[in-house]
Structure formats: structure tokens, C-alpha cells
Design a protein around this motif. Structure first.
Motif, PDB file in Angstrom:
ATOM      1  N   UNK A 109      27.461   5.585  37.134  1.00 23.00           N
ATOM      2  CA  UNK A 109      26.567   4.417  37.093  1.00 23.00           C
ATOM      3  C   UNK A 109      25.253   5.183  37.231  1.00 23.00           C
ATOM      4  N   UNK A 110      24.302   4.945  36.358  1.00 23.27           N
ATOM      5  CA  UNK A 110      23.040   5.682  36.605  1.00 23.27           C
ATOM      6  C   UNK A 110      21.997   4.409  36.741  1.00 23.27           C
ATOM      7  N   UNK A 111      20.820   4.724  37.635  1.00 21.47           N
ATOM      8  CA  UNK A 111      19.921   3.534  37.783  1.00 21.47           C
ATOM      9  C   UNK A 111      18.658   4.481  37.919  1.00 21.47           C
ATOM     10  N   UNK A 112      17.628   3.728  37.289  1.00 28.77           N
ATOM     11  CA  UNK A 112      16.418   4.217  36.998  1.00 28.77           C
ATOM     12  C   UNK A 112      15.481   4.110  38.483  1.00 28.77           C
ATOM     13  N   UNK A 113      14.869   5.310  38.574  1.00 30.94           N
ATOM     14  CA  UNK A 113      14.023   5.183  39.791  1.00 30.94           C
ATOM     15  C   UNK A 113      12.551   5.165  39.607  1.00 30.94           C
ATOM     16  N   UNK A 114      12.011   4.074  40.098  1.00 31.77           N
ATOM     17  CA  UNK A 114      10.562   3.497  39.790  1.00 31.77           C
ATOM     18  C   UNK A 114       9.686   4.783  40.126  1.00 31.77           C
ATOM     19  N   UNK A 115       8.654   4.862  39.232  1.00 34.81           N
ATOM     20  CA  UNK A 115       7.869   5.889  39.890  1.00 34.81           C
ATOM     21  C   UNK A 115       8.081   7.287  39.766  1.00 34.81           C
TER      22      UNK A 115
END
Length: 283
Positions: A157-163
Motif C-alpha cells: 500500500x502506497x500513501x502520498x505524503x503531503x508536502x
């Protein structure tokens, strides 16, 4: 008698004659000499630089590079309501990972490890509508697809990191013996925000124009490469120097042999002439 023999030893001329008359032998000598010099240079470089461990077949750079070869595409025949599923809070998952995955008993090859890591991997969408800012990408692969060997199932599972445009949160679940556990990336920062995960398919072929796909791009991180210890590096340098000295000794023996061969030939030749000049019957 000794002075007579020494008078026939002309090393420079002997070597020159040997080079002119024995090209294969000269080629073999030059190969040995080049190999010895190469080993000396390699040992010098190994002494002054830290080298990666060649016995480590897999590390996180290798795993992320294999993962980035795939396109993560949404299923063309799936409904949008079936694609999104809730994902537990990463903060809860992180606490669970500390208790279950990091302290997993490594004696059992069938145990499963769950990791939630911040990795140098970026995700880009094929279209503007495919942003993963508030979503995650979930897929299932086999160990052989990631060049880890075997056919065990690996959940990713890949989750986008804000900033953060250079790193991504990677949640991976796989048998412990498949994952490189010697050097781990840092844990992904905890957050109490719940995200949703899109179920996608991993493909290594070009997607169709109607599909929304996500490309992965990994960056090699030197801190994730397993390096040789100081002791292992010293042993490698010593072995290289020992082989270099042996090869140089063989080269020296070849030079001495070539410089003496023609001297002995000349001496026997002159002795033969002296015997021919002696009268057969004494007068």
C-alpha cells in the motif's frame, strides 16, 4: 668455468630475442602483469573507500527499484464504489507494527512482517484526475515479481505524503524471510487521519488510454545499502595484495627464465663449435 658461463648471460638481449620469437609467451606475461597491477589498484581503492557488501543480494534499494518497474492501474471493468476501501489510521497501524512486525520471531520462515516505512519513492498519475493526495494505492504482487524469489504473496500500500514530493509511505506485508531486515528505511510519520485505498493492478506493460494508471519512480538511497564492515574490508584488501604478490612473483620467474634460456642456448652452441674444431685424430 663460472666466468665463462657468466660471460654468455646478456639479459637485455636475451629478453629482446625472447619477445621477438615467442609472442604467445609475451602475451601471457603481459596478461599476468596487468592482472597484478589491477589487483593492486583495486586493493588501494578498497582500502580508502567503503564498499557495498556483495553477499547481500537484496536490500531496500533493490526492492524499490523492482517495484518501480510496474504501472499501478485501476481495473477497467470495476465500479468506482468497489475500488475504494477504508484504511485504518496509520497511527494505529504503526503501534501494531511495533508489536507484531518489528519484534517478529525470525526463526519461523512462515511468519509475516508488517512494515510502515518512509521510502524514496514518488508516485505520479497518468492524468490530473488521478491524484493520490488524499488516497492510497493498494496492490498484491508475488515475491518473484519483486525479484525476491518464491511465489509468496506480498501486499503493498502506497500513501502520498503531503508536502513531500520525494518520499512516499509504504505499507508492506510479506513473509519475514523475504524482506531485507538488516537496514530498514525510517518509519513513516504517524498521523491520525484516515485515508482510503484504491485497489489497483500491477502491470509491467503500457496501459491503455482509457485506464488511469500511476507510475512509480525510485531513487537510490546510499543509506539503505548494506556496506562491508571494517574487518571484512581489511580481509578483502589482504587477499587482493596476496594474489598480487603471487602474480608478480610468477612474472619475475618468467623474466628470469626468458633471460637465461638464450644464454644456455648460446653456451651449448659455442661448446658444439669447439668440439667440431677439435681434431678427430691427434697428430
Amino acid at each position: 668455468m663460472w666466468s665463462l658461463k657468466m660471460g654468455f648471460w646478456h639479459p637485455v638481449s636475451n629478453l629482446r630475442d625472447y619477445v621477438a620469437q615467442n609472442p604467445p609467451g609475451v602475451t601471457f606475461f603481459l596478461c599476468l602483469l596487468s592482472l597484478a597491477i589491477s589487483f593492486i589498484c583495486l586493493s588501494s581503492y578498497s582500502y580508502t573507500h567503503t564498499l557495498p557488501n556483495p553477499d547481500t543480494e537484496k536490500d531496500w534499494n533493490h526492492l524499490l527499484s523492482s517495484l518501480s518497474e510496474f504501472q499501478l492501474c485501476m481495473k477497467a471493468n470495476a465500479n468506482s464504489s468497489d475500488l475504494v476501501s477504508p484504511v485504518p489510521s496509520p497511527l494505529m497501524e504503526q503501534e501494531k507494527d511495533r508489536e507484531i512486525s518489528v519484534n517478529t520471531t525470525r526463526t519461523s520462515s512462515s511468519s509475516v512482517t508488517h512494515l510502515h516505512l518512509k521510502v524514496p519513492l514518488t508516485v505520479s498519475a497518468s492524468s490530473a484526475s488521478g491524484s493520490v493526495t488524499d488516497l492510497g494505492l493498494h496492490t498484491t504482487l508475488t515475491a518473484s515479481q519483486l525479484d525476491l524469489g518464491g511465489n509468496e504473496t506480498i501486499n503493498v500500500t502506497l500513501e502520498f505524503l503531503s508536502g513531500n514530493s520525494t518520499h512516499t509511505c509504504l505499507t508492506i506485508s510479506a513473509p519475514t524471510h523475504l524482506l531485507p531486515m538488516r537496514l530498514l528505511p525510517p518509519e513513516c510519520p504517524a498521523t491520525d487521519k484516515n485515508t482510503s485505498s484504491i485497489h489497483v493492478e500491477a502491470r509491467n506493460q503500457l496501459p491503455t488510454a482509457s485506464q488511469t494508471c500511476y507510475s512509480l519512480h525510485s531513487k537510490n538511497d546510499p543509506t539503505l545499502t548494506v556496506m562491508l564492515t571494517q574487518e571484512e574490508q581489511s580481509v578483502a584488501v589482504r587477499h587482493l595484495l596476496e594474489v598480487s604478490v603471487f602474480l608478480l612473483g610468477v612474472c619475475l620467474i618468467l623474466c628470469l627464465t626468458a633471460s637465461l634460456t638464450h644464454s644456455l642456448t648460446r653456451r651449448y652452441h659455442w661448446n658444439g663449435l669447439d668440439l667440431q674444431n677439435d681434431p678427430l685424430i691427434d697428430t
